[in-house]
Every structure is written in structure tokens, then in C-alpha cells.
Design a protein around this motif. Sequence first.
Motif, PDB file in Angstrom:
ATOM      1  N   GLY A   1       2.528   1.721  -3.377  1.00  0.00           N
ATOM      2  CA  GLY A   1       1.664   2.597  -4.522  1.00  0.00           C
ATOM      3  C   GLY A   1       1.474   3.973  -4.004  1.00  0.00           C
TER       4      GLY A   1
ATOM      5  N   LYS B   1       0.687  -1.143   0.083  1.00  0.00           N
ATOM      6  CA  LYS B   1      -0.129  -0.093   0.004  1.00  0.00           C
ATOM      7  C   LYS B   1       0.763   1.233   0.118  1.00  0.00           C
ATOM      8  CE  LYS B   1      -3.201   2.565   2.871  1.00  0.00           C
ATOM      9  NZ  LYS B   1      -4.122   2.991   3.957  1.00  0.00           N
TER      10      LYS B   1
ATOM     11  N   LYS C   1      -3.004  -4.933  -5.598  1.00  0.00           N
ATOM     12  CA  LYS C   1      -4.279  -4.453  -6.173  1.00  0.00           C
ATOM     13  C   LYS C   1      -5.460  -4.123  -4.854  1.00  0.00           C
ATOM     14  CE  LYS C   1      -3.180  -4.935 -10.507  1.00  0.00           C
ATOM     15  NZ  LYS C   1      -2.912  -3.557 -11.243  1.00  0.00           N
ATOM     16  N   THR C   2      -5.530  -5.047  -4.127  1.00  0.00           N
ATOM     17  CA  THR C   2      -6.527  -5.065  -2.896  1.00  0.00           C
ATOM     18  C   THR C   2      -6.087  -3.847  -2.012  1.00  0.00           C
ATOM     19  OG1 THR C   2      -5.300  -6.420  -1.491  1.00  0.00           O
ATOM     20  CG2 THR C   2      -7.064  -7.164  -3.102  1.00  0.00           C
TER      21      THR C   2
ATOM     22  N   VAL D   1       1.448  -6.147 -13.790  1.00  0.00           N
ATOM     23  CA  VAL D   1       1.386  -7.340 -13.040  1.00  0.00           C
ATOM     24  C   VAL D   1       2.482  -8.127 -13.533  1.00  0.00           C
ATOM     25  CG1 VAL D   1      -1.054  -7.358 -12.599  1.00  0.00           C
ATOM     26  CG2 VAL D   1      -0.416  -8.543 -14.790  1.00  0.00           C
TER      27      VAL D   1
ATOM     28  N   GLY E   1      -2.560  -0.088  -6.373  1.00  0.00           N
ATOM     29  CA  GLY E   1      -1.730  -1.025  -7.194  1.00  0.00           C
ATOM     30  C   GLY E   1      -1.861  -0.748  -8.742  1.00  0.00           C
ATOM     31  N   ASP E   2      -2.645   0.136  -8.975  1.00  0.00           N
ATOM     32  CA  ASP E   2      -2.964   0.102 -10.687  1.00  0.00           C
ATOM     33  C   ASP E   2      -1.903   0.696 -11.393  1.00  0.00           C
ATOM     34  OD1 ASP E   2      -5.571  -0.490 -10.250  1.00  0.00           O
ATOM     35  OD2 ASP E   2      -6.281   1.433  -9.945  1.00  0.00           O
TER      36      ASP E   2
ATOM     37  N   ASP F   1       0.824  -9.419  -6.296  1.00  0.00           N
ATOM     38  CA  ASP F   1       0.343  -8.503  -7.046  1.00  0.00           C
ATOM     39  C   ASP F   1      -1.073  -8.362  -6.655  1.00  0.00           C
ATOM     40  OD1 ASP F   1       2.306  -8.381  -8.961  1.00  0.00           O
ATOM     41  OD2 ASP F   1       1.705  -9.894 -10.258  1.00  0.00           O
ATOM     42  N   ALA F   2      -1.778  -9.471  -6.294  1.00  0.00           N
ATOM     43  CA  ALA F   2      -3.160  -9.344  -5.693  1.00  0.00           C
ATOM     44  C   ALA F   2      -3.173  -8.338  -4.395  1.00  0.00           C
ATOM     45  CB  ALA F   2      -3.606 -10.712  -5.279  1.00  0.00           C
TER      46      ALA F   2
END
Length: 584
Positions: free
Chosen positions: A91, A88, A133-134, A143, A138-139, A129-130
Motif C-alpha cells: 500500500g 502495508k 485494510k488494517t 476488495v 489498503g484503500d 483484504d482485511a
Amino acid sequence: MTPAALSPRARAAALKRLESQQFDVLVIGAGVVGSGCALDAATRGLKVGLVEARDFASGTSSRSSKLIHGGLRYLEMLDFRLVAEALKERGLLMQRLAPHLVRPVPFLYPLTGRGWERWYAGSGVALYDALAKTSGYGDGTPVHRHLTRHGARKAFPSLRKDALVGAIKYYDAQVDDARHTMFLARTAATYGAAVASRTRVIGLIKESERVVGAEVIDLETGHRFEIRASQVINATGIWTDETQAMARERGQFQVRASKGIHLVVPRDRVRGETGLILRTEKSVLFVIPWKRHWIIGTTDTDWALSKDHPAASSSDIDYLLEHVNAVLEVPLTRDDVEGVYAGLRPLLAGEDAATSKLSREHAVAHSVPGLVVIAGGKYTTYRVMAADAVDEAVRGLEISEGKTVGPCVTEQIPLVGADGYQALWNQRRTLAAQSGLAINRIEHLLERYGSLVLEVLDLVAAEPDLADPLPGAEDYLKAEAVYAVTHEGARHLDDVLTRRTRISIETFDRGVAAAPCVADLARGYLGWDSAQHGRELEHYLKRVEAERESQRQPDDHTADAARKGAPDVVPVSHVAESIEGVVD
């Protein structure tokens, strides 16, 4: 909001405030965590002081692997919370807080077995990666992809064919750690913090068993004074135990130092477009693209010698070369090494003898009224660590003074240079045409200063000779050396060559050719007389030679003894005093 300049005049004003005002929070230590604490507290509306005995980020925070990452290996330890938290933060830094300083970097994870290894490693990277994203941030990071051996060697031609059967390509991020930490301190100053480097705490002030401030010495002048604060935060990293001892109280935890060294080699010595992550018998080894260079590291060994200047020994260098050469078609030699640097990780001490297995979690304690201690953690999660430390200080303020203070807001606070960065990046060709600089030079400057590049270009416009590159360090302009002392808090030659720029590790001569020019550029702004100008140059040359000598030594003890041959430079000899203890 106009960005504050960490100028000589601003430092003098900050010292005057520190001596004359009562602060809500005084932060000791301007590494990444301490600077983060100052920014956090200032943006909650508190009156904040930040002091640092040497330069911003002069310890651990300038000597990392330069990575902002979640820590793939912590997934293997099932520490999902730590990884998710770090991803987090990764990102946030790339997308909002410091897009001018933090950017994605691709890595290859070579596969050496068949079947189960691809499944096992692939599952871990997919989870990585997951989790990114969560996190909601993460955009901005691509990936992972699975590659055949051919595909991996196409991305990294220097890999030996027999070193892998395939690979997984994934992404993390990198940062110039020293510049990022300085930007944190500068942003804290922009929001009102009184910030002063080269200001050493020599004692904690206690009244009725409560810490109410600190006695400090301005190492630039020898002036001693007291700083009064309702809460003091000890954010001194590997010096946590020593600072805590000033309170004459035993801390609730101890910090253990783990040494990591890195090599810097020219980019043309290894053909590759991505980084590498390799398993070793002790930890992991990174080969990281770094502009026109590669950074190779790191080691992970216990260190109980000098904390001021940890030394890399010959055996450390051999260890890294041996492991990276195991996968390279053309081995690297000592002659390929431009720079070497060593840093100490502040790990929370545990029972495990291997430092690589000690916790990278952080801890906060308030064992003495008025004194908060923050220790452990990792660079990527500095903001979370700072929030936890300031939360604890705020609880102390609420109890002792009945203050009502808001929550942490740093998730929404971009660092100076972030606002407008993307627009200026889009306008980089226009900036190049207006300034007369090449577009690749403008891109380099934008990735170091963000939107503050306009201040650097103003220096060039006012004095065109500052557009010339520094001797022996063509990646950097003379204007950058001037800006380092007028806006970025550099007080000494070493500050410019080692942390505001990375000339000391990015050139084969370790910055010796650039040093006289930088000293000449800095002296007028810093008020050096001829004697100080000479001391600066003499110190830097001695430092380079001491480091080279330490790197020829066979072990830690002999390397440490050699590195001590070059003490820190200060303007007047009588101010280099030892820490004296508690002032009651």
C-alpha cells in the motif's frame, strides 16, 4: 529537491568521493535491499557510499515475478505477521512512495472443487483484504469478489471450461523491479549518497579485528582504491556468504539459492483481462499481465551452480508450459515464447530440502565489529529489511563513535518521479499535444518515469529524431536509450536492453535488431571508441545465443555450461579479476 542524474559525470564524482572521504556507512550491493539501505541511511543524515559490482539490480532484483504482494500462500503457513507487513508495504508503494512504478493488478484464483474450497479460499482472501485494510494503506486496492464459472471465463476467456467451477477475483500489485531498484539508487544519490555501479569489492579492510572499509576496483578503468567507512553493510543477496568470507569470520547464517524462471509471451496468445494464480504440486504458478505481454512463472528449485547468470533449462520451460496449458483452451508452444529469464532467490538456509519451504523472513547480523549482514526476505519488504540493517549499523555507530542518529524516515520519502506524477497523468493529453507523441506513448512514459518524463521529453524537443521508436522494439523510443545512459546509470548495451528497458525479454529476437541502434546512441555519451563499440555488440549477440543454447539443454548442469559461453562485458580485459580476500 532536484533529482540527481546517474550520469557518467556523476559516477566519476562519486568515485572521487568514495576514494577520498570517510563514510559513516558503506553499502555493498545495489540490488533492491542494498539500494534501500543507501536511501535509508542517507535520509537519516549519514554519509553513505553504495557500490555494485555490475549494474543496478543486475542480480535477483531484476529477475522476479514483478509482483508487489503480501503472499497469499504465507497465510496458509499461518505467517500472518509477514503477510501483514508485506501488505502495508504494498500500500505504501502504491499510494505514496512509488505510485508511478507500482500499480494494482487483478488476479483470478480458479476454484476446482465445490463447497469447502470456495469457503476455504474465500476465507483466506477475505483475511488478506482485511490485513491490507488494517495496515492503513489498503484503500487503493479493490476488495475480492466471488465469480461463477461463467463470470470467470468472461474475465479470462482462454480458461478451459472444465478447468474450474468458479473463481475468486482479488488484487495485488506489480512493478518493473529493475527500474524500481534503479530509482531507489537514484533517490539515494539525490539525498547525498555516493553511488557507483561496476565497482567491485575485492576485499574488506580490517584493523584490530574491526572492519573499517573495503578495497574495490573500478571495472571500467581497472583503478583500485580503498573506501573507508565506520560501518559496512553486506547486502549482496545470493553472494552474502562469499562477501562475508572476506571478513575471515563465519557468518551466523547461510544463504541458499533457489532458482525461479519465467516465460514471456505476447498478450494476444492468451485472452484474459486479469492475471491467474494456480496451485502446482510444488508451489504456485502466476500468469501475470505485463503491458503487451504475459509473464508466466515461476519454478522453485535448488541451485548450486553459477550465481552470476543462472540458466533456464529446457525442462524448466516444459514445466511451466505443461502447468499453464492444463487450464488453457489453446495450449502455448515454444514458438509462443518471446523471452525467458531466470533468477535466484536468496533464502535463509534451513533443514528443509524443499526451497519453497525455506524462510522468506530476513535476518540481520553484526557478528564482526563494523560489518552488518542482511539476508533473506522478499522484494516487497525491502524497505523494512533496509531499516533493520541500518538500525544495526546505527547501533554500531553509537557504540564506536557516540553518534546520535535519528530513526528511519523512508516511510515518508517518495522516490524521485513520484512528486507531481498524478498531476502530469491528468495532463497527459496536453503533454501529447505539446510533444507530438501519441497519448498512449505518453502514458507508457509516465508509467516508467513518473514526473521525470519531462526530462525525457526535453531530449525529444532538443533532438526530434529521438521520438522515433527503436528498431524491432517499437514500445521504446530512442530517447529512452539516451536517457538510460545520461540519467539512469546504464554503462553498457546490456544495461539498456535488459534492465532500463525490457527489450531483451519482450521481443522474439531478444533485442538483436535494436542493439546496433542503441549502441550507436550510447557510444558518444559513454565515450566508447570503435573497439569498445564492437565489443558491446559482440557481447550482446553472444549473450543472446548463449541464453538460447542454455534453454535447449535438458538440465541445470548442461544449461549452466552453455550460458557460461558469454561472459560479462568490460571495457578493458585486464580488470576482470577474481575476488582476492581480506586486506589487513
